[in-house]
Design a protein around this motif. Structure first.
Motif, short mmCIF file in Angstrom:
data_model
loop_
_atom_site.label_atom_id
_atom_site.label_comp_id
_atom_site.label_asym_id
_atom_site.label_seq_id
_atom_site.Cartn_x
_atom_site.Cartn_y
_atom_site.Cartn_z
N PHE A 1 31.75 -9.64 -29.43
CA PHE A 1 32.81 -10.26 -30.25
C PHE A 1 32.60 -9.97 -31.74
N VAL A 2 33.61 -9.41 -32.37
CA VAL A 2 33.57 -9.13 -33.81
C VAL A 2 34.70 -9.92 -34.46
N GLY B 1 38.23 -14.99 -20.55
CA GLY B 1 38.29 -13.55 -20.29
C GLY B 1 39.63 -12.91 -20.61
N VAL B 2 40.46 -13.57 -21.40
CA VAL B 2 41.78 -13.01 -21.69
C VAL B 2 41.89 -12.47 -23.12
N ARG B 3 41.66 -13.34 -24.10
CA ARG B 3 41.93 -12.92 -25.49
C ARG B 3 40.72 -12.34 -26.20
N PHE B 4 39.53 -12.77 -25.79
CA PHE B 4 38.30 -12.24 -26.40
C PHE B 4 37.16 -12.51 -25.46
N GLY B 5 36.07 -11.82 -25.68
CA GLY B 5 34.87 -12.11 -24.91
C GLY B 5 34.81 -11.38 -23.59
N ARG C 1 34.80 -10.36 -19.66
CA ARG C 1 35.67 -10.55 -18.50
C ARG C 1 34.98 -9.98 -17.26
#
Lengths: 501, 104
Positions: free
Chosen positions: A97-98, A324-328, A330
């Motif tokens: 994650f950035v 697991g959808v918008r960031f991070g 999955r």
């Protein structure tokens, strides 16, 4: 240089006796030398830091005004967003994650001229008291590398103690700044709830979380708080209370201040050596003119259960966003058509055991049939605990307790039994539940054998004194902490164990 | 169904499965066994709060007394490409987050 305070470093740079780039290089070298044995950093942003330092030097050469932290190297706990710099909360979930934005505290640090040198290791999502819940491995205590630095801001406290930085940021939901500060022999301040914006802090328990400084003395903590504090439109819970000039509160004079000692609270379950250091600290303050007063906190004995009911409930809600959808991270579902399985696998594989345990506990106490008996009940006892403090603060200015009932324990000693780990938070969680500011300052050392059966060598382990104050009265805490420092030399001692020097 | 303050005395493996489903956690068999034991311990310890007389005591959800309303004004927000930059499966050309099929 490595032993210098943030204030001294800033002044040397402002006067042209040191360059920010050289200061930055010195600390980066130190990090490179000791981090392999401490694991205090999850990321070192050397190039970014050197570029920022060069900018400070350019500004000085051009005669531009310099901020109160100009050129001071600072480490930031890895649950605080720095734009463009990987921010993981020490979780596999956020391994890549950035953040596209800065936390407000990062914005403020950099506006004050601070040079962020890296991100510090912590318990995953700040959940833990030993830093052993990090997906990147535990941090080691610079005073004794077989022991925990405390948690969850263990990397920040270890980095400051090991002279990797003069100052670092931590976050504190139930003691996560103060307990590691105590275990590492440095100063850690949890400000009043609302004093510092939480925007850009990866949320754990939103009614308890606060960001604060870890430093080697009270004056640097005051300097940092002056930079961090203040209202922020991006955090609706940040307070509009005026921010006093914290550094000027450090008069050295504590005559007439009244210090409450909750005898019933500190009489049980405190390690005998920790108790001795605590009593000696009280005596030092008494001789400096502080009046010691017995106070009652009748509901303090419920603080740990109340805390773990409230904090996990809030955590289970806050961590619902990791899907697991918008960031991070999955995970893959067995078929491409199963979004629910994608969620639940992502969360099982992305979160570590302690985070899952707390999500489970929090989900349980919020679930139908248990909400009233656990969550609501805990919130009611939280009200009674707040009233205890309000009543105590009618007769005293500050309340004293040991920060931790025990000295730094060995890595692995408490990992099998989460409840035993939680019980060690007994003195720190109250300040979060009541929203009060609290500071941990070094107040001595205890000696423990390195390996009871195999070695005669004694380890020298720091002990922390915790001072809790009225809402928004960090000034009095800092004044008392600073006065105590002037009478003792604990904050001037440095770890010298193997792996540190 | 469960009258306050009496709380289920033990936590069963079925409870843990029910909670895991609510929390969207697909636990392994080992995790289920471990959490059943550990959560039961923690809840048994937390049971002591039931001893406190809280009749008529308001709940504290947070400690702030200040009002925090503000004008509802349009503010700049994150550009779409930055919002998508951390997505595990972005569809940048469409400006969307891609997920496994929801409706089958």
């Amino acid at each position: 240089m490595l032993d210098a305070s943030a204030r001294a470093i800033r002044d040397e740079i402002a006067r042209g006796r040191a360059t920010a780039v050289n200061v930055c290089r010195t600390f980066l070298d130190r990090i490179e030398a000791v981090n392999p044995s401490l694991n205090a950093f999850t990321l070192v942003a050397a190039d970014r830091a050197l570029a920022r330092a060069a900018d400070i030097d350019r500004r000085r050469a051009a005669g531009e005004p310099l901020g109160p932290l100009a050129g001071v190297p600072v480490a930031v706990k890895d649950n605080l967003c720095v734009r463009g710099v990987r921010t993981t909360a020490s979780s596999r979930m956020l391994e890549r994650f950035v953040p596209p934005y800065h936390a407000t505290v990062v914005e403020r640090l950099e506006a004050a001229g601070a040079v962020i040198v890296g991100k510090t290791n912590c318990d995953e999502f700040a959940m833990g008291s030993s830093n052993e819940n990090s997906a990147f491995g535990p941090v080691r205590n610079p005073w004794a590398t077989d022991r925990t630095p405390g948690g969850s801001s263990g990397g920040s406290a270890a980095a400051v103690a090991a002279r990797c930085v003069p100052m670092a940021l931590g976050s504190d939901t139930g003691g996560s700044i103060r307990q590691p500060a105590a275990f590492c022999g440095v100063v850690g301040l949890k400000p009043t709830y609302g004093r510092v914006s939480r925007y850009g802090l990866l949320a754990f328990a939103s009614s308890l979380d606060q960001i604060g400084p870890i430093a080697r003395n009270a004056a640097d903590a005051a300097l940092a708080l002056a930079v961090l504090a203040g209202t922020d439109p991006a955090d609706a819970t940040s307070s509009r209370q005026p921010v006093p000039d914290f550094p000027s509160a450090l008069s050295g004079d504590v005559t007439g201040l009244r210090l409450g000692v909750p005898r019933a609270v500190v009489s049980e379950g405190v390690d005998a050596d920790v108790r001795r250091a605590f009593e000696a600290a009280l005596d030092t303050l008494r001789r400096a003119g502080v009046a010691l007063v017995d106070v009652e906190l009748p509901h303090a004995k419920y603080a740990v259960p109340v805390y773990y009911l409230v904090a996990t409930a809030e955590a289970s809600s806050n961590l619902a966003r990791y899907d697991g959808v918008r960031f991070g991270y999955r995970a893959r579902a067995e078929t491409e058509h199963d979004v629910k399985q994608m969620y639940s696998r992502t969360r099982d594989e992305g979160f570590g055991p302690e985070v899952k345990r707390r999500i489970m506990l929090g989900t349980y106490v919020l679930s139908a049939g248990y909400y009233d008996a656990y969550y609501l009940k805990a919130q009611q006892v939280r009200t009674l605990l707040r009233s205890d403090y309000q009543q105590a603060f009618e007769s005293v200015d500050v309340v004293a307790m040991p920060t931790s009932p025990i000295p730094p324990f060995r890595l692995g000693e408490k990992t099998a039994d989460p409840l035993q780990m939680y019980l060690a938070d007994v003195f720190t969680v109250s300040a979060n539940l009541a929203g009060l500011p609290a500071i941990s300052i070094p107040c001595g050392f205890v000696e423990r054998s390195e390996q009871p059966e195999r070695s005669e060598r004694l380890e020298r382990l720091p002990v922390g004194l915790q001072l809790t104050g009225r809402m928004f009265d960090e000034s009095t805490l800092l004044r008392m902490a600073d006065a105590y420092e002037r009478l003792t030399d604990w904050t001037r001692q440095a770890p010298s164990g193997p792996g540190v020097i | 169904m469960i009258a306050s303050p009496a709380v289920a005395p033990t936590l069963t493996s079925a409870d843990v499965e029910r909670i895991a489903a609510l929390a969207h956690l697909e636990l392994t068999a080992e995790e289920k066994a471990l959490f059943t034991r550990q959560l039961a311990d923690i809840l048994a310890y937390a049971e002591q709060v039931q001893a406190v007389d809280t009749s008529g005591v308001p709940a504290t959800a947070h400690v702030l007394a200040e009002r925090t309303e503000r004008e509802d004004e349009l503010q700049p927000s994150l550009p779409r490409e930055e919002a998508l930059a951390n997505a595990p499966d972005p569809a940048p050309e469409a400006g969307l987050f891609r997920v496994p099929r929801v409706i089958t």
